[in-house]
Design a protein around this motif. Structure first.
Motif, PDB file in Angstrom:
ATOM      1  N   CYS A 464      61.333 -30.531  -7.797  1.00  0.00           N
ATOM      2  CA  CYS A 464      60.175 -30.821  -6.502  1.00  0.00           C
ATOM      3  C   CYS A 464      60.509 -29.904  -5.090  1.00  0.00           C
ATOM      4  O   CYS A 464      59.717 -29.305  -4.320  1.00  0.00           O
ATOM      5  CB  CYS A 464      61.295 -31.905  -5.658  1.00  0.00           C
ATOM      6  N   LEU A 469      55.883 -29.367  -8.196  1.00  0.00           N
ATOM      7  CA  LEU A 469      55.662 -30.905  -8.402  1.00  0.00           C
ATOM      8  C   LEU A 469      55.125 -30.943  -9.653  1.00  0.00           C
ATOM      9  O   LEU A 469      55.302 -32.284 -10.293  1.00  0.00           O
ATOM     10  CB  LEU A 469      54.369 -30.649  -7.114  1.00  0.00           C
ATOM     11  N   TYR A 473      56.966 -34.107 -12.424  1.00  0.00           N
ATOM     12  CA  TYR A 473      56.043 -35.033 -12.526  1.00  0.00           C
ATOM     13  C   TYR A 473      56.073 -34.975 -13.831  1.00  0.00           C
ATOM     14  O   TYR A 473      56.862 -36.202 -14.515  1.00  0.00           O
ATOM     15  CB  TYR A 473      54.769 -35.226 -12.306  1.00  0.00           C
ATOM     16  N   CYS A 495      56.368 -33.827  -1.452  1.00  0.00           N
ATOM     17  CA  CYS A 495      54.630 -33.671  -1.445  1.00  0.00           C
ATOM     18  C   CYS A 495      54.366 -34.451  -0.094  1.00  0.00           C
ATOM     19  O   CYS A 495      53.178 -33.186   0.166  1.00  0.00           O
ATOM     20  CB  CYS A 495      53.810 -35.345  -2.139  1.00  0.00           C
ATOM     21  N   ARG A 496      55.471 -34.964   0.987  1.00  0.00           N
ATOM     22  CA  ARG A 496      55.127 -34.359   1.587  1.00  0.00           C
ATOM     23  C   ARG A 496      54.885 -33.164   2.963  1.00  0.00           C
ATOM     24  O   ARG A 496      54.103 -32.450   3.451  1.00  0.00           O
ATOM     25  CB  ARG A 496      56.017 -35.402   3.249  1.00  0.00           C
ATOM     26  N   TYR A 498      55.316 -30.640   0.857  1.00  0.00           N
ATOM     27  CA  TYR A 498      54.042 -29.466  -0.519  1.00  0.00           C
ATOM     28  C   TYR A 498      52.424 -29.886  -0.185  1.00  0.00           C
ATOM     29  O   TYR A 498      51.264 -29.835  -0.605  1.00  0.00           O
ATOM     30  CB  TYR A 498      54.511 -29.533  -1.377  1.00  0.00           C
ATOM     31  N   ASN A 500      50.582 -32.633  -1.541  1.00  0.00           N
ATOM     32  CA  ASN A 500      49.883 -32.971  -2.386  1.00  0.00           C
ATOM     33  C   ASN A 500      50.338 -34.675  -2.739  1.00  0.00           C
ATOM     34  O   ASN A 500      50.840 -35.406  -2.814  1.00  0.00           O
ATOM     35  CB  ASN A 500      50.523 -32.844  -3.645  1.00  0.00           C
ATOM     36  N   LEU A 503      49.554 -37.309  -5.749  1.00  0.00           N
ATOM     37  CA  LEU A 503      51.595 -37.170  -6.444  1.00  0.00           C
ATOM     38  C   LEU A 503      51.486 -37.979  -6.262  1.00  0.00           C
ATOM     39  O   LEU A 503      52.693 -38.597  -6.272  1.00  0.00           O
ATOM     40  CB  LEU A 503      51.559 -35.944  -6.951  1.00  0.00           C
ATOM     41  N   ALA A 504      51.752 -37.854  -4.586  1.00  0.00           N
ATOM     42  CA  ALA A 504      52.806 -39.150  -3.611  1.00  0.00           C
ATOM     43  C   ALA A 504      51.911 -40.048  -3.632  1.00  0.00           C
ATOM     44  O   ALA A 504      52.382 -41.220  -3.368  1.00  0.00           O
ATOM     45  CB  ALA A 504      52.007 -38.534  -2.390  1.00  0.00           C
TER      46      ALA A 504
END
Length: 692
Positions: A464, A469, A473, A495-496, A498, A500, A503-504
């Motif tokens: 991650c 990501l 996952y 996710c914050r 990058y 995304n 996925l977040a």
């Protein structure tokens, strides 16, 4: 100079008298010299000398002495000689020699001897060899209560609580009545395995057999009830013990601390002192450790001061108890004082104090001192190596963590499960993806360890943080066990970074299910949605969080930062106006912001979650707690070259960028520890390489 006896065939009773005389005065060398010069020593003299070496903490010398006589003089032992050697093997935990002594017992026809058999069971237990203890037990044609108790104790020593309780059950089923030693031994098993029902049965037995006055049984019952969170029952038992020794008081004090009832522990300690109970170092150590572990470090230090004022000398346990208190408040000054005490008083007999010292320096932000303390350790066990790897990992020095890991392997120290957790953490913070994969796979292929859920979570974090990501996952979905908070949390946090959103939402949904009471997950997802300008979705998440928090009575932890200036800790929260230097702090931040702009700084207003205009966003950024703490530290440098700031939450991106510029413009090193790792700001860059 050791007196040299002539080679004379002394009568056995004279030899015995000489030996006992020398041994009673601690003259082991003279006793050994006398024995060596007797051409026909008797077995009584041999037994006494072997036992003397063991009692004087020289068990290996006892074993070597016996081996020499067997191999050079063909001495045939009796059961008392073998009994003495078995005790020496037990004290030295030497399994190789223990097996040889067992073979000697069989060879000379003592395999059925009850006294020796019981000693062999105890010997194997202390050597951690359950199968050997069980074999001796099963081979005994007759067994007494000591045999059963020794086997229970052996199971406990081998960390086999289920087997220990089964042996106890078999013993009762066969009608063998346990004595107080048996019951005390089983109570220790109950405490460690939290077997409350068995503990209650023993309590009933003690009452039926009028053993409730036994101080050892009483202390054991207090420990069982306390370990099973039955603190009131523990106190009831404690109050019924008619003659409490110091150990009983300490057990009850520790029970309160384990249950988080510090005030009750303090009351009991005052009762102990006012009641004339003999205080010992262990009493003070219990208080210092309990207060430190319950987040009351200042009281722990006050207790340490009282201990010294009353003439008690802190020992290695005191040091190990006090050092976590330094870490809790990140007090390098106090840690250095304890470091000085360790070396002035040569508290170096074990690795534990020095390992605790390494961890203290690392947690207080002084990695160089942690390395120095580690390098000064004369010996290092697995825990010491793990601690140094962890120290490098938490400071973001992944390559150094790996170097220590490989050095550990080269020294022949076997890694354990914790080793791989801290090594993978180092790979994560330094984005060493390929190395992380290799180490993760080596656990099972090279080191015989099966990765657990924590290792999978660490590996997910490695992927991650490096931005992989989708791969992370897929990795989480393929885990052979239920994914943990750590795995999904790593994905959500990245996710914050990058950006995304899809996925977040997936990661957050799992976290809401696993730990619905944690407001941090809702806040993080809301922040991700705000950054993506999905205001309605963010508002819905905030409302969901408020509902959950209201229903469960959970409150959001406010962000705060603190810095120690000389002997005082100063704490700041967002928009703090309480500090006496408020005007100077905000004035400094305004001035430094203009200099930063000339150096190329641009405010990152994405970290302002309110929907306000740009100018107001910039003003809000200035009031973040970490900026206030750093500014206060700079204004109070007084010749220092390093500022250490600590924050309870994750540092925000704009603060991270701002502090980089501050370190460059002011020309100082700024170390900030957030709830993830340490950031070392120097010359306009950070050790995390802007990815954390």
């Amino acid at each position: 100079m050791v007196h040299k006896f002539p080679v004379v065939d002394l009568p056995p009773n004279v030899t015995l008298r000489f030996l006992r005389s020398y041994l009673s005065s601690g003259q082991l060398e003279r006793a050994r010299d006398l024995f060596d010069r007797i051409p026909h020593p008797d077995l009584r003299s041999l037994t006494i000398l072997i036992s003397a070496f063991t009692k004087n903490n020289l068990p290996k010398e006892s074993i070597r002495f016996y081996r020499t006589l067997r191999e050079n003089k063909g001495l045939e032992p009796d059961r008392l000689v073998l009994l003495s050697v078995a005790k020496a093997c037990a004290n030295s935990s030497d399994l190789v020699e223990a097996k040889w002594v067992h073979e000697e017992a069989v060879k000379f026809g003592f395999s059925s001897d009850l006294l020796l058999g019981n000693a062999l069971i105890d010997m194997y237990g202390k050597c951690g060899f359950h199968d050997g203890a069980r074999r001796v037990f099963d081979d005994l044609p007759q067994k007494d209560v000591v045999s059963w108790t020794s086997l229970i104790s052996a199971c406990m020593s081998c960390r086999m609580p289920v087997e220990a309780l089964q042996v106890f059950s078999d013993m009762l089923h066969l009608g063998v009545k346990p004595n107080s030693v048996t019951l005390s031994t089983v109570l220790r098993v109950c405490s460690e395995s939290k077997a409350l029902d068995v503990g209650r049965q023993i309590h009933c037995q003690a009452l039926r057999r009028a053993l409730e006055d036994d101080v050892y049984l009483g202390s054991g019952l207090v420990d069982v009830y306390a370990s099973c969170s039955s603190i009131r029952q523990a106190r009831i038992v404690f109050d019924t013990i008619p003659y409490k020794d110091t150990v009983s008081w300490i057990v009850m004090l520790a029970a309160y601390f384990v249950d988080g009832e510090c005030e009750e522990a303090l009351k009991l300690f005052e009762l102990m002192r006012s009641g004339g109970v003999a205080l010992i170092s262990a009493s003070w150590n219990c208080m210092i450790s309990g207060l430190a572990q319950n987040g009351r470090p200042e009281e722990a230090f006050r207790m340490l001061g009282q201990m010294q004022q009353l003439g008690f000398k802190p020992n290695h346990i005191t040091v190990v108890s006090a050092l976590p208190a330094c870490s809790y408040i990140e007090s390098l000054r106090r840690g250095r004082e304890i470091h000085g005490y360790i070396f002035r008083h040569r508290i170096l007999e074990g690795m534990v104090p020095l390992t605790a010292l390494v961890l203290m320096y690392a947690k207080c932000g002084d990695l160089d001192k942690a390395r120095e303390a580690f390098n000064q350790m004369p010996r290092k066990d697995t825990v010491a190596w793990n601690t140094m790897i962890l120290a490098n990992s938490m400071h973001g020095c992944g390559e150094d963590a790996l170097a220590v890991f490989h050095q550990m392997l080269e020294c022949g120290v076997k890694p354990n499960s914790v080793t791989f957790t801290v090594v993978l953490t180092g790979c994560s913070h330094s984005q060493l993806v390929d190395v992380g994969k290799s180490i993760f796979n080596s656990m099972s292929t090279q080191h015989g360890l099966q990765p657990d859920a924590d290792h999978y979570a660490c590996m997910a974090d490695v992927l991650c943080r490096a931005g992989h990501l989708e791969e992370a996952y897929g990795f989480i979905q393929s885990m052979p066990m239920q994914p943990t908070v750590g795995a999904w949390g790593a994905l959500l946090a990245s996710c914050r970074v990058y950006k995304n959103v899809d996925l977040a939402k997936i990661a957050a949904a799992h976290l809401f299910e696993i730990e619905p009471e944690n407001p941090g997950n809702y806040v993080l997802l809301s922040n991700i949605l705000v950054a993506a300008k999905l205001w309605d979705d963010a508002s819905s998440i905030r409302m969901l969080m408020r509902d959950k928090m209201r229903d469960r009575g959970v409150t959001k932890v406010p962000g705060c930062s603190w810095v120690q200036i000389r002997n005082k800790v100063y704490t700041f929260v967002k928009g703090d106006d309480r500090n006496a230097l408020r005007d100077e702090i905000y004035g400094f931040l305004k001035e430094i912001r203009e200099k930063m702009r000339l150096e190329g700084y641009l405010p990152d207003t994405d970290y302002v979650l309110q929907d306000v205009d740009k100018e107001e966003k910039e003003e809000l950024l200035c009031s973040h707690s970490e900026k206030l703490a750093v500014a206060f530290g700079i204004l109070n440098l007084k010749g220092e070259s390093v500022i250490r700031v600590f924050k309870n939450l994750r540092i925000c991106g704009d603060c991270h960028s701002t502090i980089k510029f501050m370190a460059k413009i002011i020309g100082v090193q700024i170390i900030v520890r957030d709830n993830v790792r340490f950031h070392h700001f120097r010359y306009g860059s950070c050790s995390c390489r802007d990815l954390w």
